[in-house]
Each structure stands twice: as structure tokens, then as C-alpha cells.
Design an enzyme around this catalytic site. Sequence first.
Site, PDB file in Angstrom:
ATOM      1  N   GLU A   1       0.796  -1.231   0.000  1.00 49.92           N
ATOM      2  CA  GLU A   1       0.000   0.000   0.000  1.00 49.92           C
ATOM      3  C   GLU A   1       0.830   1.283   0.000  1.00 49.92           C
ATOM      4  OE1 GLU A   1      -3.943  -1.455   2.429  1.00 49.92           O
ATOM      5  OE2 GLU A   1      -2.199  -0.944   3.631  1.00 49.92           O
TER       6      GLU A   1
HETATM    7  C1  TNX Z   1      -4.378  -3.923   4.883  1.00 51.05           C
HETATM    8  S1  TNX Z   1      -2.898  -6.191   4.212  1.00 51.05           S
HETATM    9  C2  TNX Z   1      -3.091  -3.713   5.314  1.00 51.05           C
HETATM   10  C3  TNX Z   1      -2.865  -3.339   6.710  1.00 51.05           C
HETATM   11  C4  TNX Z   1      -4.153  -3.224   7.480  1.00 51.05           C
HETATM   12  C5  TNX Z   1      -5.053  -4.350   7.087  1.00 51.05           C
HETATM   13  C6  TNX Z   1      -6.315  -4.399   7.886  1.00 51.05           C
HETATM   14  C7  TNX Z   1      -1.766  -5.245   4.127  1.00 51.05           C
HETATM   15  C8  TNX Z   1      -0.556  -5.766   3.558  1.00 51.05           C
HETATM   16  N1  TNX Z   1      -1.973  -4.001   4.592  1.00 51.05           N
HETATM   17  O1  TNX Z   1      -2.153  -2.127   6.766  1.00 51.05           O
HETATM   18  O2  TNX Z   1      -3.852  -3.293   8.834  1.00 51.05           O
HETATM   19  O3  TNX Z   1      -5.392  -4.196   5.736  1.00 51.05           O
HETATM   20  O4  TNX Z   1      -7.058  -5.512   7.575  1.00 51.05           O
END
Ligand code: TNX
Length: 532
Positions: A344
Site C-alpha cells: 500500500e
Molecule cells: C491492509 S494487508 C493492510 C494493513 C491493514 C489491514 C487491515 C496489508 C498488507 N496491509 O495495513 O492493517 O489491511 O485488515
Amino acid sequence: MRRRNTTTRLLAIAALALPIILPATPATAAAPTAPARHLSDVIPAPVETRPDAHNTFRITPLTVIRTTPGSAAARRIGHQLATTLRPATGHALPVLPVRSTPLPEIALLIGGADDRIGQQGYQLDVTRRGVTIRANTPAGLFAGTQTLRQLLPADIEAPDRQRTTWTVPGGRIIDYPRFAYRGAMLDLARHFHTVDDITAYVDLLSQYKINYLHLHLTDDQGWRIQIDSWPRLTTVGGGPGTGADGVGPGYLTKADYKAVVAYAAARHITIIPEIDMPGHTNAAQSTYPELNCDGVAPPPRTDIAVGYSSLCINDELTYRFVEDVIRELAAITPGPFLHIGGDEAHATTDEDYRTFMNRVLPLVAKYGKRASGWNEITQADLPTDAVAQFWGTGTTNASLAAAAARGNKIIMSPANKAYLDMKYDANTRLGLRWAGLIEVSDAYGWDPATRVTGVGENAILGVEAPLWSETLRTLDDIEYMAFPRLPAIAELGWSTTASHDWESFRTRLGEQAPRWRLQQVNFYPSPQVPWI
Ligand code: TNX
């Protein structure tokens, strides 16, 4: 000679133990009789079970635990098993590193097992005379003892004596994992979890043959691992007011981290530390202004938004920082992996992302570690030993499939199946729901090797169940989200596709409940499961 000496000593131990133990068992007659266990009543389901109804073994006050002579690892596992079995049995269960004994015994032996068991499997034989667990490695032996624990009646988990005789069903189990990697992840950044909570979770994971625990140590809301060359990361970035809603402060000192590593290692679980970058870095950047392109520290964040932070990609100081962190973390991490996050990074351009990863991946190798990262890292030039962790909800991912085709190994954590922080149903008090609601049958109902096109059995290192802690504060919260879905993911990682069967799984799951109650595990009583 050695044998006779040992025998004499054994008989002396038994003679000493008998008068102490035997008269003190008035509760025996009144003890509840738990339903008989069967060799296949185990999670994860063993590869092969050959029950032999005529050959049950009884653990009694005379039973000893015997371990391969000269193997400190086997002896340690023997002591761990004794520690597990002593409270409920009330038996002495002395641990003896000898060749054989005239007494009924639980033997834990390195070597001499079926060829198929490999490096993590075991062979377990139960006859009238004893239980024999054989493995090629301590990890396999430990896995076998976890099976034995589940083969005993549930009240073996009770904190004090329940009865004198404990029956183990007869026969043979040959068992080994489908995937080498069976992981769980705990997010310490959104809410810090203490060493006691982490080690309590490790205890639970080890019962289901999980062998990796990934610790998500840094994120926008908090920095949770001591780094000596950047000391304010923890005192400020992990200090008071940090965490989601500002109520999850705390951090692991290096001594704490080493204690967690050692505790997990004793249960054959390897710790994988994660430093998330180049996004998810607000805690570091709000602590050290020089980590921002404009030299201005952003305010600390306690909300749970994602995708807004980025390290400064074209500043050399960024790479000094990253190298310091990787060097210090690698030095206290005996396991092979160092996870560099990479998810992300929406505030980093694609080009900058590749630039960053192409500089950071070699730093991981420089300090002797194998890089892992969320599936986005497949957009960089990955060394072939790097591992990508799939967290998508779909069934296609071209970049991931291309990495698999190039020989990179993949860990499967599809968010709509394996995420333990998703709510079970619309009424679940804890958790999030961006990837969907995940009931037990959803967590169990998928195949890691057919989930993503182009990422088949051979590309898969294993599975992992991540637990993000935006909404979780306590160990009770952790347990509620992990149980009973964690055992589902553990079974997907260990057991064969041939044994995959929802009816069988939910029945075996229901039988775990009395154990969890005795262990005071706060589990979600899913209506899908016939709890006993
Ligand atoms: C996505 S999954 C994220 C996390 C959040 C999570 C909550 C991922 C690699 N990144 O930063 O905590 O969703 O479900």
C-alpha cells in the site's frame, strides 16, 4: 552395563514415586470419562493413520519419558512434554536419556522413522508397552508431541490432577506437512502487545504446528522495536499516545525481542520481523523530521487510514536509516527471513517504489537475510530467493504469477480467507470488514495452490494467517479472532488436499473446545461448529 545402571536407577525412581503418587488419587473414581480419542481426531489432520484398537497405551504413575541418548534437543522436548502432562496427570513422568527401559514409556527418538516424514514430520506408534515418536529433526519430534497431546483426553489441559490413568489410542501415525511454511502474523504497531501476550499466542500456535510467527513491528501509528542508532523511534514513535486511537503504546526492547525469539524457538517457531516501508512509515517520519523530503515532521497519526506516508526515495539519508534498521534487526534475528513490508505505498510513485526496493533488497542480503515482503514487492527486481506474500482478495495477479514463474516462492494470505482480523459476521464486535466477513467455513474453504492463477503448488512456500490489530487490545481479543480460524489455516498449510473435508474438520474443531476452555482461550463459538 550402562543399561543395567539405568534400569536400577529407574526402578529406584519408580519405587520412590509410587508411595507418593498412588495413595493420593481419591478423585479417580469420580473423574469424568471423556469420550475415547481416535488417532485421526487431530488438527491439522495427519497424513496417514492406522488405528489398532487392541493396542491402547495407558499413561500411569509408572510411565517414564525416554529420549534419544546424547540428544539435548530431544531431552528438552521430553521435558516440555513432561511439563505439559504433569499437572493433569499428577504423575512424575521422569525424563531419562537412555536406550530403553523396562517401564511403560513415551519414547522421543531422533532417527529410524518412515522415509516420507522429511525434515518436519514424525512417526508416532502406540502399543500396549508405550508410545514411540520418531523424527529426523527436533522440529518433527516436537510436532509429534503436539499430536500426542491432542490424542489424550481434553482434560489433559486441566491445571490439576483429574485421574490416574490416561488412554492413548493404539496404532500408527505417519505425518508430515504439505507446505514447509505455516505462519501467523501479529500486528504490534496498531496496538502494542506485550511479551507475555506474544508468548501466550506462541503457545497456542505451536499446538497447531505453526512454525513461523511474523511480527509486524512498525506502521504509521507506532514503532515497536528498539533501534539503538535511532533511539527516539521507540521512545517517541512507540511512546505514550501511539497506536490506533492513541491507546496502544509500547515497544519491544532488544532484550524483549530476543526473549520472544528464544521462547518461540523452544517451540520450533521462527520469528520473522517486519519493518514496513516505503509506506506505512508515519511513526518514524513524525519522530525524525529528516526522514521527510521537506524536512518537516508530520503529526503523529492514531487513525487507521492507510497509504498516505512515504519515505523520501531520493535522499541518501533514507538509505542510511534503512540500513541501520536492517543491520540492527538482522543482528538479533536468528531466523532466515527479514520482511520489508512494501504494501500500500500509494504515496510513492511506481518508479520511486522500484528505485527504493531495488536499493533495499540488496541490503537485506548484505546482512545475511532472505527478504520477504507483501505481494507489491514483485514489482521490483526480486532476487530469486525473495518471498512474496499474497494478500489480495482476487484470483489473478499478473506480477505475482510472473514472480512465481521466475522461481520466487509465494506465501498465501488472501485477505478474504486468511485474515484473522476480518469479522466473522456482521455482529462481531472486533475486527474490520473491508475484505469481507469470514466465517470458519470460509477460512477453511480454499486451496492455497489453486487460489491465484499461475501460482501453483510448487511455487508456494506455505500459508500465513495475519492478525492486524487496529481493533484489538488484549490477549482475549487476539484469541477471539484467531480461534477457531487459526486452526483452519494451520490445517490448510499442513494437511493433504485428499484429507480436506469440511464435515471432518468442523467435527474435529468442535472437539477442541474443552481444551480451549481449560486453557482459558477466548474463542468465537461459531454456529457452524458442533462444539462439545
Ligand atoms: C491492509 S494487508 C493492510 C494493513 C491493514 C489491514 C487491515 C496489508 C498488507 N496491509 O495495513 O492493517 O489491511 O485488515
